[in-house]
Design a protein around this motif. Structure first.
Motif, PDB file in Angstrom:
ATOM      1  N   ARG A   1       0.825  -1.499  -0.099  1.00 47.45           N
ATOM      2  CA  ARG A   1      -0.119   0.011  -0.066  1.00 47.45           C
ATOM      3  C   ARG A   1       0.936   1.370   0.009  1.00 47.45           C
ATOM      4  NH1 ARG A   1      -3.478   1.708   3.298  1.00 47.45           N
ATOM      5  NH2 ARG A   1      -5.247   1.526   1.851  1.00 47.45           N
ATOM      6  N   GLY A   2       2.358   1.001   0.479  1.00 45.97           N
ATOM      7  CA  GLY A   2       2.809   2.391   0.614  1.00 45.97           C
ATOM      8  C   GLY A   2       2.798   3.161   1.735  1.00 45.97           C
TER       9      GLY A   2
ATOM     10  N   ARG B   1       1.460   6.128   2.590  1.00 39.90           N
ATOM     11  CA  ARG B   1       0.230   6.627   2.825  1.00 39.90           C
ATOM     12  C   ARG B   1      -1.021   6.081   2.155  1.00 39.90           C
ATOM     13  NH1 ARG B   1       1.877  13.087   3.376  1.00 39.90           N
ATOM     14  NH2 ARG B   1       4.098  12.611   4.002  1.00 39.90           N
ATOM     15  N   GLY B   2      -0.750   4.769   1.669  1.00 37.13           N
ATOM     16  CA  GLY B   2      -1.618   4.128   0.938  1.00 37.13           C
ATOM     17  C   GLY B   2      -1.848   4.348  -0.617  1.00 37.13           C
ATOM     18  N   ALA B   3      -0.769   5.484  -1.019  1.00 36.37           N
ATOM     19  CA  ALA B   3      -0.809   5.827  -2.351  1.00 36.37           C
ATOM     20  C   ALA B   3      -0.081   5.193  -3.270  1.00 36.37           C
ATOM     21  CB  ALA B   3      -0.218   7.698  -2.427  1.00 36.37           C
TER      22      ALA B   3
END
Lengths: 322, 322
Positions: free
Chosen positions: B150-151, B153-155
């Motif tokens: 997901r990274g 921050r989810g980005a």
């Protein structure tokens, strides 16, 4: 104790890490060019730093080497290490034979990514990092979930060959307008021929003195380093992008310039602003032996080591380097 | 048994996976628009498919939901699910309260990446996959080392907002010439206004009939889908790029067209040729419930599940879908 080597186009860096992961010894020497000289450089430095540490090469827990070019980590074979005058070389095999113990080999940018991830402060909170190497070329090493990510064919991080300008110059890779043709040492050398051994120094001086052409080349360079950061964050959403390689010697100027561009983009885009790109960028401190330290960690015997270095030791390393 | 839901702009897909990971039940229904209707759609479908499976919602090992927009996987909160008429919604909380058991929530593209990775044949040999979603927008979901990434921050996977054309149109994100402005459903609808509910169908018909403008828009679309594949492979070196989303209904035409462009690029670049981009691309089969299956796996209780579905079961699922 772990031993790591970073074989660069001009110098080779050797380090010994103690059991806690701190830098115990460090040596540097000129790199010989051509297959035989590169092997001899590695063997000599391994023997010298081992002797300095009071150990036989066989006594180290691991020995790893970072080297430019394409690397088969399973065999230690190296291809296309252009800056070393090496087209193909059984590097791992020849060095292992000479020193009598197995040596792990990894691409230097990938090794540096691992080294920077483990050495830089703050990694305790960070699961991921891209190491953006600005040298003769442009490439990244990726640490994901605390591990080096090489990809399916070892090509992870080859963002220097993402085209960014359809009208750009032909890249040696065969494509046109690659990121590397505008944001790398070779890009500067091509656009700003100079007698200065560090062409970007001459470029920046001319730009500072008001030369319009120099300013355009400089601004394009900075814009495209920022574009590389954007590609890495939009694709992987890494916690940080750490800029290393020869051009990282530009230090604060590079960091401030790239942050200024990212800040300008964020002002126009709420989406980019929400990602906080500017806060994620760092530049490796001058003289930071990221690739040699990473090579020592790669030498732990797997291409995906999870080596935990204590926080205390990190601080010692960081202060040792100051 | 695991239950998974995929809430789309027009339809919601519900699946039940049995203990071996095979698809045991599947239901589809129209999605209501607006916060209350979206919650009601989810609750109704969960109750209906649970009843079909002869279980109470509380009896499932996990319940997961894939939904468009930005998702806080820790709380189940959802923002900017524009196609659902939802600006902000405590989706996970409200659905959990109504059905009496916790529900995991994940962005639909990320869920689909996990579902496609686990369902498509061949994953036994593959450690990584990018799921390139071509819907109204363009975004990717990433599976790295067998896990959803997901990274920070989810980005991760937001490659639709990598600019590819400095002279391009302004993107809603505030930047200019983003990949999404040339290679997505919205890009086609903007460039080729049409009464056809699937504008690209009308575009392709016009291009086929010799309309020059339609041909240029079509060719730019295909070139930039190929560019998205190139960005994903050069950055991550994923084993495969699986194209999904609404436009994946273009099936073999899309696959053949993208491969033709990648093949043309490889003919000019030995470097690209060495990466074998063309062989890495796939298109999800029509009707493949990747996001719903992925949601059922996300519901295993962690955002980084490692769920092993037996090879036999995979084959059953794949044949069930044919």
């Amino acid at each position: 104790m772990r031993l790591g080597l970073d074989i660069g186009g001009t110098k080779t860096d050797a380090v010994v890490l103690d059991d806690g992961g701190a830098l115990a010894h460090r040596l540097r020497a000129a790199t010989g060019l051509g297959a035989d000289a590169v092997v001899a450089t590695a063997v000599t430095l391994i023997e010298r730093i081992a002797s300095e540490a009071g150990l036989e090469p066989a006594s180290f827990d691991s020995i790893g080497v970072g080297i430019p070019g394409q690397v088969d980590t399973a065999t230690g074979h190296v291809w296309h290490a252009v800056n070393l005058g090496v087209d193909e070389l059984d590097f791992g095999g020849r060095v292992s034979e000479r020193i009598g113990v197995p040596v792990s080999v990894e691409n230097d940018v990938k090794a540096a990514a691992l080294g920077a991830y483990h050495l830089l402060p703050g990694r305790q909170q960070e699961r991921s990092m891209a190491y953006l190497n600005l040298g003769t070329g442009l490439a990244a090493g990726l640490v994901i979930d605390g591990r080096l990510w090489r990809g399916a064919r070892g090509a992870a991080g080859e963002i220097g060959h993402i085209p960014v300008d359809p009208q750009g110059v032909l890249c040696p890779c065969g494509q046109r307008g690659c990121l590397e043709t505008v944001a790398s040492g070779s890009a500067i050398a091509r656009q700003w021929p100079s007698d200065d051994p560090i062409p970007i120094r001459s470029l920046l001086a001319a730009a500072e003195a008001g030369d319009g052409a120099a300013q355009r080349i400089r601004d394009s360079f900075v814009d495209n380093v920022a574009a590389a950061v954007r590609v890495l964050v939009l694709t992987l959403d890494v916690d940080t992008v750490t800029i290393g390689g020869g051009l990282s010697a530009l230090g604060d100027w590079l960091l401030d310039s790239v942050r200024e561009v990212l800040g300008r983009w964020a002002a126009d885009s709420a989406f980019l602003a929400s990602l906080g790109l500017s806060d994620r960028v760092r530049v490796v401190p001058a003289g930071f032996p990221a690739a040699a330290v990473g090579a020592a960690l790669v030498g732990a015997g797997t291409s995906h080591p999870v080596v935990s270095l204590g926080e205390q030791r990190d601080e010692r390393v960081v202060s040792w380097l100051k």
